[in-house]
Write an enzyme that holds these catalytic residues in place. Structure first.
Site, PDB file in Angstrom:
ATOM      1  CE  LYS A  22       2.666 -84.658 -52.322  1.00 40.82           C
ATOM      2  NZ  LYS A  22       4.015 -84.102 -52.444  1.00 40.82           N
ATOM      3  CG  ASN A  23       3.262 -80.496 -50.606  1.00 40.55           C
ATOM      4  OD1 ASN A  23       3.690 -81.644 -50.750  1.00 40.55           O
ATOM      5  ND2 ASN A  23       2.917 -79.728 -51.617  1.00 40.55           N
ATOM      6  NE  ARG A  92      11.965 -80.592 -55.257  1.00 39.90           N
ATOM      7  CZ  ARG A  92      13.068 -80.022 -55.690  1.00 39.90           C
ATOM      8  NH1 ARG A  92      13.862 -80.673 -56.500  1.00 39.90           N
ATOM      9  NH2 ARG A  92      13.393 -78.807 -55.314  1.00 39.90           N
ATOM     10  CB  CYS A 116       6.690 -84.983 -59.788  1.00 39.31           C
ATOM     11  SG  CYS A 116       5.194 -85.832 -59.322  1.00 39.31           S
ATOM     12  NE  ARG A 121       9.984 -80.213 -58.191  1.00 43.20           N
ATOM     13  CZ  ARG A 121       8.929 -80.690 -57.547  1.00 43.20           C
ATOM     14  NH1 ARG A 121       8.363 -81.776 -57.953  1.00 43.20           N
ATOM     15  NH2 ARG A 121       8.455 -80.088 -56.500  1.00 43.20           N
ATOM     16  N   PRO A 122      15.690 -77.407 -59.571  1.00 41.58           N
ATOM     17  CG  PRO A 122      16.405 -75.230 -60.021  1.00 41.58           C
ATOM     18  CD  PRO A 122      15.275 -76.185 -60.262  1.00 41.58           C
ATOM     19  CG  ASP A 124      19.521 -72.745 -57.586  1.00 36.29           C
ATOM     20  OD1 ASP A 124      18.519 -73.475 -57.682  1.00 36.29           O
ATOM     21  OD2 ASP A 124      19.514 -71.551 -57.932  1.00 36.29           O
ATOM     22  CG  LEU A 125      16.775 -70.679 -54.903  1.00 38.69           C
ATOM     23  CD1 LEU A 125      15.304 -70.361 -55.040  1.00 38.69           C
ATOM     24  CD2 LEU A 125      17.595 -69.391 -54.973  1.00 38.69           C
ATOM     25  CG  ASP A 305       1.263 -79.085 -56.124  1.00 35.20           C
ATOM     26  OD1 ASP A 305       2.063 -79.112 -57.079  1.00 35.20           O
ATOM     27  OD2 ASP A 305       1.635 -79.190 -54.931  1.00 35.20           O
ATOM     28  NE  ARG A 397       5.755 -88.890 -55.407  1.00 38.65           N
ATOM     29  CZ  ARG A 397       5.779 -87.703 -55.988  1.00 38.65           C
ATOM     30  NH1 ARG A 397       5.691 -87.599 -57.292  1.00 38.65           N
ATOM     31  NH2 ARG A 397       5.908 -86.597 -55.283  1.00 38.65           N
TER      32      ARG A 397
HETATM   33  C1  UD1 Z   1       6.773 -77.547 -53.247  1.00 38.28           C
HETATM   34  C2  UD1 Z   1       5.717 -78.621 -53.163  1.00 38.28           C
HETATM   35  C3  UD1 Z   1       5.154 -78.929 -54.537  1.00 38.28           C
HETATM   36  C4  UD1 Z   1       4.655 -77.648 -55.191  1.00 38.28           C
HETATM   37  C5  UD1 Z   1       5.707 -76.558 -55.152  1.00 38.28           C
HETATM   38  C6  UD1 Z   1       5.199 -75.212 -55.619  1.00 38.28           C
HETATM   39  C7  UD1 Z   1       6.428 -79.954 -51.281  1.00 38.28           C
HETATM   40  C8  UD1 Z   1       6.923 -81.287 -50.805  1.00 38.28           C
HETATM   41  N1  UD1 Z   1       6.318 -79.826 -52.608  1.00 38.28           N
HETATM   42  O1  UD1 Z   1       7.808 -78.057 -54.092  1.00 38.28           O
HETATM   43  O2  UD1 Z   1       4.083 -79.853 -54.382  1.00 38.28           O
HETATM   44  O3  UD1 Z   1       4.324 -77.922 -56.537  1.00 38.28           O
HETATM   45  O4  UD1 Z   1       6.197 -76.369 -53.808  1.00 38.28           O
HETATM   46  O5  UD1 Z   1       4.120 -74.799 -54.860  1.00 38.28           O
HETATM   47  O6  UD1 Z   1       6.128 -79.074 -50.503  1.00 38.28           O
HETATM   48  N2  UD1 Z   1      13.557 -73.287 -57.585  1.00 38.28           N
HETATM   49  C9  UD1 Z   1      14.827 -72.911 -57.959  1.00 38.28           C
HETATM   50  N3  UD1 Z   1      15.867 -73.252 -57.143  1.00 38.28           N
HETATM   51  C10 UD1 Z   1      15.684 -73.929 -55.959  1.00 38.28           C
HETATM   52  C11 UD1 Z   1      14.385 -74.292 -55.588  1.00 38.28           C
HETATM   53  C12 UD1 Z   1      13.338 -73.960 -56.431  1.00 38.28           C
HETATM   54  O7  UD1 Z   1      15.033 -72.311 -59.007  1.00 38.28           O
HETATM   55  O8  UD1 Z   1      16.670 -74.187 -55.251  1.00 38.28           O
HETATM   56  C13 UD1 Z   1      12.418 -72.949 -58.484  1.00 38.28           C
HETATM   57  C14 UD1 Z   1      11.736 -74.202 -59.016  1.00 38.28           C
HETATM   58  O9  UD1 Z   1      12.367 -74.691 -60.181  1.00 38.28           O
HETATM   59  C15 UD1 Z   1      10.338 -73.697 -59.304  1.00 38.28           C
HETATM   60  C16 UD1 Z   1      10.112 -72.664 -58.208  1.00 38.28           C
HETATM   61  O10 UD1 Z   1      11.398 -72.337 -57.698  1.00 38.28           O
HETATM   62  O11 UD1 Z   1      10.270 -73.055 -60.556  1.00 38.28           O
HETATM   63  C17 UD1 Z   1       9.231 -73.129 -57.091  1.00 38.28           C
HETATM   64  O12 UD1 Z   1       9.728 -74.333 -56.570  1.00 38.28           O
HETATM   65  P1  UD1 Z   1       9.607 -74.679 -55.004  1.00 38.28           P
HETATM   66  O13 UD1 Z   1       8.690 -73.690 -54.373  1.00 38.28           O
HETATM   67  O14 UD1 Z   1      10.975 -74.818 -54.453  1.00 38.28           O
HETATM   68  O15 UD1 Z   1       8.906 -76.080 -55.041  1.00 38.28           O
HETATM   69  P2  UD1 Z   1       9.224 -77.319 -54.126  1.00 38.28           P
HETATM   70  O16 UD1 Z   1       9.576 -76.877 -52.754  1.00 38.28           O
HETATM   71  O17 UD1 Z   1      10.139 -78.243 -54.846  1.00 38.28           O
END
Ligand code: UD1
Length: 418
Positions: A22-23, A92, A116, A121-122, A124-125, A305, A397
């Site tokens: 999926k990812n 998302r 989810c 889940r910000p 900002d990055l 996950d 999902r």
């Molecule tokens: C992806 C996966 C999800 C998995 C996660 C971590 C997909 C579609 N989803 O989610 O299944 O659980 O990786 O392996 O691939 N963060 C920030 N700012 C940002 C982005 C992230 O602070 O802009 C933080 C998040 O809050 C979290 C951490 O970074 O604590 C990791 O999140 P991230 O790796 O971005 O997860 P996703 O890409 O949303």
């Protein structure tokens, strides 16, 4: 809303073929917006996250056709840069489209994403990275609006190795002018898969799988026929199911390397595991022993996950465990549901303290998110008696044909439409 009715207690025997990840599929679908060439993705799971992504692509003007498990995308007709709120809220990963939509149209408008409810889940990055490439970003009425005259490569240092931000920046950089260097990039296998796909359609990306990714912008991209990597989380879920229920299960089209952190833990628990090319076999015949501690980490650490599923396993092992969730702050919502099934778990901050009990007992519980929901299904399959898992739309999902695959192994599980 559908529910699962499960009569627990059957051991699991047989083979399961693992779906495409999926990812991986979701960012690959986002990537198709970059090209006018025709893309065929194979072994695509019929899960709602994929269906919603396809709906969004269609709304953008792309043509998408399923042929069995293959998905054929033609984005040459794409003519729209807005992702409406009703679709973005369902998914998302719609945020991954920012990079490719801005690259194609120099403008992108997307409602704040959903997915989810497992923490803040910000994004900002993602946005900081895009700004570095020359994108101007404003926020209006729940929409993120991006504009640029051109995209220019730059060096981007991520504060933490976010999977989504790494992928989004890669997508925006592929056709940018010059070179983009992403430092502290996420190293998940799905990022390597995105690199492989992008290079296959004509991009120039190197370094995925390490902490530094280098993208050299190219002018044009083409089409391709592509098999995404197997879903390591689906594979892990079935292995944990077999460990919990007992029996012998073989996974086909699996990648053991991508879930080695889980395989180590399952061996410590007392499971026998054999790996043969793309097959993984797990045997579990006795009550398993707890592993003392499990902590979720970015890849190659233990995946967040699989945290809920491994906690469910710990609940019926002999001894005590501590499971620590380091990525998402509210990812223990399934714990009160497991307690209804007889588990002895206490959550304090980021830690779940688990004392193993002999067995789960059947109960009616609610799936609050995708992986937590899967953990409840596993607990119910291993339990004494009958369980109902309500609100399984979350599970739909991410797991294609979940109940068919589990029934194929001997699990007594049916879907009931309520
Ligand atoms: C992806 C996966 C999800 C998995 C996660 C971590 C997909 C579609 N989803 O989610 O299944 O659980 O990786 O392996 O691939 N963060 C920030 N700012 C940002 C982005 C992230 O602070 O802009 C933080 C998040 O809050 C979290 C951490 O970074 O604590 C990791 O999140 P991230 O790796 O971005 O997860 P996703 O890409 O949303």
């Amino acid at each position: 809303m559908d529910k699962y009715v499960i009569n627990g207690g059957s051991k699991l025997y047989g083979s399961v073929t693992v779906q495409a990840a999926k990812n991986s599929v979701l960012p690959l679908l986002a990537a198709t917006v970059l090209t006018d060439g025709e893309v065929t993705l194979r072994n695509v799971p019929g899960i709602t996250d994929v269906k919603n992504m396809v709906k969004i692509l269609t709304r953008l003007g792309c043509k998408a056709v399923f042929s069995g498990n293959d998905l054929i995308i033609d984005s040459s007709t794409a003519d729209c840069f807005e992702i409406p709120s009703e679709l973005a809220h369902e998914l998302r990963s719609s945020v991954f489209l920012l990079g490719s939509v801005i690259s194609r149209f120099r403008t992108a408008k997307i409602a704040y994403p959903g997915g989810c409810d497992i923490g803040l889940r910000p994004v900002d990055l993602h946005l900081t990275g895009l700004k570095k490439l020359g994108v101007e970003i404003t926020e209006e009425n729940g929409y993120i609006i991006c504009r640029c005259d051109s995209l220019r490569g730059d060096e981007i240092m991520l504060d933490c190795p976010s999977v989504g931000a790494t992928e989004n920046i890669m997508l925006a950089a592929v056709k940018a002018e010059g070179v983009t260097i992403i430092k502290n990039a996420a190293r998940e296998p799905e990022i390597e898969d995105l690199q492989r796909f992008l290079n296959k359609i004509g991009a120039n990306v190197k370094g995925a799988g390490s902490g530094t990714i280098v993208v050299r912008g190219v002018k044009q991209l083409g089409g391709c026929d592509y098999i995404p990597i197997p879903d390591r989380i689906e594979a892990g879920t079935f292995l944990i199911a077999a460990a919990m229920c007992g029996g012998e299960v073989e996974l086909r089209q699996a990648n053991a390397e991508n879930i080695s952190s889980l395989l180590h833990k399952l061996r410590e628990n007392g499971c026998k595991i054999r790996i043969n090319d793309d097959k993984i076999e797990l045997e579990s015949h006795r009550r398993l022993t707890s592993v003392k501690s499990i902590e979720t980490q970015p890849y190659p650490g233990f995946p967040t996950d699989l945290q809920a599923q491994i906690t469910a396993l710990c609940c019926i092992c002999r001894g005590q465990s501590i499971v620590t969730e380091n990525l998402f702050e509210t990812r223990f919502k399934y714990v009160p549901e497991l307690r209804k099934m007889g588990a002895d778990v206490t959550v304090i901050n980021r830690n779940a303290f688990v004392r193993g009990v002999e067995k789960f007992k059947g109960a009616t519980v609610v799936a609050h998110d995708l992986r937590g929901g899967a953990a409840l299904v596993l607990a119910a399959l291993a339990a004494d008696g009958r369980s109902e898992i309500l609100d399984i739309s979350h599970i739909d999902r991410g797991y294609g044909s979940f109940e068919y695959k589990l029934r194929g192994l001997g699990g007594d599980i049916v879907r009931v439409s309520v």
